[in-house]
Design an enzyme around this catalytic site. Sequence first.
Site, short mmCIF file in Angstrom:
data_model
loop_
_atom_site.label_atom_id
_atom_site.label_comp_id
_atom_site.label_asym_id
_atom_site.label_seq_id
_atom_site.Cartn_x
_atom_site.Cartn_y
_atom_site.Cartn_z
N GLY A 18 0.87 -1.20 0.12
CA GLY A 18 -0.19 0.14 0.26
C GLY A 18 1.43 1.82 -0.29
O GLY A 18 0.07 2.37 0.41
N ASN A 20 1.99 3.07 -2.66
CA ASN A 20 1.35 4.18 -3.29
C ASN A 20 -0.24 4.56 -2.61
O ASN A 20 0.13 5.61 -3.02
CB ASN A 20 0.84 2.77 -4.81
CG ASN A 20 1.64 3.20 -5.92
OD1 ASN A 20 2.56 4.38 -6.11
ND2 ASN A 20 2.76 2.11 -6.09
N MET A 96 -3.55 -6.37 -6.95
CA MET A 96 -3.69 -7.62 -7.75
C MET A 96 -4.11 -8.92 -8.76
O MET A 96 -4.17 -9.55 -8.26
CB MET A 96 -1.96 -8.13 -6.96
CG MET A 96 -1.22 -6.98 -6.81
SD MET A 96 -0.45 -6.38 -8.32
CE MET A 96 0.78 -6.89 -8.77
N ARG A 97 -5.57 -8.16 -8.41
CA ARG A 97 -6.64 -8.93 -8.93
C ARG A 97 -7.33 -9.15 -10.25
O ARG A 97 -6.93 -7.93 -10.86
CB ARG A 97 -7.64 -9.16 -8.68
CG ARG A 97 -7.80 -10.03 -6.72
CD ARG A 97 -7.84 -10.68 -6.74
NE ARG A 97 -8.89 -12.08 -7.22
CZ ARG A 97 -8.63 -12.89 -7.10
NH1 ARG A 97 -7.66 -14.31 -7.21
NH2 ARG A 97 -9.88 -13.61 -7.25
N LEU A 99 -10.14 -7.57 -13.21
CA LEU A 99 -10.67 -7.67 -13.00
C LEU A 99 -12.11 -8.22 -13.92
O LEU A 99 -11.12 -8.38 -15.09
CB LEU A 99 -10.89 -5.99 -12.69
CG LEU A 99 -10.41 -5.86 -11.62
CD1 LEU A 99 -9.94 -4.00 -11.87
CD2 LEU A 99 -11.96 -5.94 -10.33
N ASN A 113 -5.35 3.23 -12.50
CA ASN A 113 -4.03 1.83 -12.27
C ASN A 113 -2.73 2.43 -12.29
O ASN A 113 -2.83 3.25 -13.44
CB ASN A 113 -4.65 0.77 -12.81
CG ASN A 113 -3.19 -0.30 -12.79
OD1 ASN A 113 -3.00 -0.46 -11.56
ND2 ASN A 113 -2.99 -0.53 -13.53
N HIS A 115 0.84 0.83 -13.14
CA HIS A 115 1.33 -0.03 -13.72
C HIS A 115 3.55 0.40 -13.94
O HIS A 115 3.24 1.57 -14.35
CB HIS A 115 0.82 -0.33 -14.82
CG HIS A 115 1.75 -2.27 -15.70
ND1 HIS A 115 1.48 -3.28 -14.97
CD2 HIS A 115 2.82 -2.47 -16.20
CE1 HIS A 115 2.69 -3.94 -15.48
NE2 HIS A 115 2.91 -3.26 -16.33
N SER A 142 3.79 3.46 -14.91
CA SER A 142 2.93 4.42 -16.36
C SER A 142 1.21 4.50 -15.15
O SER A 142 1.02 3.45 -14.38
CB SER A 142 2.21 3.55 -17.33
OG SER A 142 3.26 3.52 -18.08
N ASP A 151 -3.97 -4.46 -18.10
CA ASP A 151 -2.73 -2.96 -18.33
C ASP A 151 -2.80 -2.60 -19.97
O ASP A 151 -1.21 -2.47 -20.69
CB ASP A 151 -0.99 -3.70 -18.33
CG ASP A 151 -0.82 -4.25 -16.63
OD1 ASP A 151 -1.47 -4.05 -15.87
OD2 ASP A 151 -0.52 -5.25 -16.54
N GLN A 179 9.60 7.06 -7.70
CA GLN A 179 8.87 7.61 -8.82
C GLN A 179 7.41 7.70 -9.39
O GLN A 179 6.56 8.66 -8.98
CB GLN A 179 9.22 7.69 -10.67
CG GLN A 179 10.77 7.82 -10.78
CD GLN A 179 10.89 9.25 -10.33
OE1 GLN A 179 9.80 10.45 -10.21
NE2 GLN A 179 12.15 9.81 -9.36
C1 GAR Z 1 3.64 -0.99 -7.61
O1 GAR Z 1 4.97 -1.03 -8.08
C2 GAR Z 1 2.88 -1.26 -8.55
O2 GAR Z 1 3.29 -0.46 -9.27
C3 GAR Z 1 2.14 -2.50 -8.88
O3 GAR Z 1 2.57 -3.93 -7.98
C4 GAR Z 1 3.53 -2.06 -6.67
C5 GAR Z 1 2.45 -2.39 -5.17
O4 GAR Z 1 3.40 -1.57 -4.28
N1 GAR Z 1 1.69 -2.84 -10.03
C6 GAR Z 1 1.35 -3.46 -9.98
O5 GAR Z 1 2.62 -4.45 -10.37
C7 GAR Z 1 0.22 -3.85 -11.39
N2 GAR Z 1 -0.07 -4.47 -11.90
P1 GAR Z 1 2.57 -0.68 -2.81
O6 GAR Z 1 1.40 -1.85 -2.70
O7 GAR Z 1 3.16 -0.53 -2.41
O8 GAR Z 1 1.91 0.37 -4.04
#
Ligand code: GAR
Length: 197
Positions: A18, A20, A96-97, A99, A113, A115, A142, A151, A179
């Site tokens: 979590g 982000n 990470m599911r 949809l 989202n 990615h 992105s 994606d 970033q």
């Molecule tokens: C992040 O790097 C995000 O970009 C990626 O999972 C991580 C989650 O980190 N998302 C994906 O790969 C989606 N396809 P976080 O839980 O610390 O935000």
Amino acid sequence: MTESRSKARLVILISGRGSNMRSIVEAANQGQLDVDIAAVISNRPDAAGLEYAQQAGIDAQVIDHKLYDSRESFDAAMAEVIDSYQPDFVILAGFMRILTADFVEHFAGRLINIHPSLLPKFKGLHTHQRAIEAGETEHGASVHFVTAELDDGPVILQAKVPVLADDDADTLAARVLEQEHLLYPAAIQKLISQQTE
Ligand code: GAR
């Protein structure tokens, strides 16, 4: 955004760490992002991000996908809970599911989202390792609208980082994640500004 509201309302979906989500909450608290965070929802009861959300005074909910017998029933349950918060945007932050098309269509234009790649490159998993193996000199993240294809969907904003000669997947992931934490709030603010133009 509905006219009676001054701030865009977000529901954030997570599955794990979590970080982000945290960067979005912090940007909102620091007045850099004009949003109300109505709820954080995790499909995993053990997601570390849930505790942070609770401590930040945000409604934190678990909708455990393991308690549903199909993707469709899980997504329908999630859509109902999300709808109860009437969000302007539904923010996938390490959710990470995969949809269902019905879910994506229900939130079309409001489902966002992040990615960890420079889309359209490296859709799917293990993006950092794949970027290194492909000999990329640039990599990044992105923020994009979610469409039924994985994606895919229009990119809102990207951030680039260099790939260094001695990078492994972990060092590169850390550089990209730094970033991501700037990119996601900036992309959401960009969307909000476009809505109120
Ligand atoms: C992040 O790097 C995000 O970009 C990626 O999972 C991580 C989650 O980190 N998302 C994906 O790969 C989606 N396809 P976080 O839980 O610390 O935000």
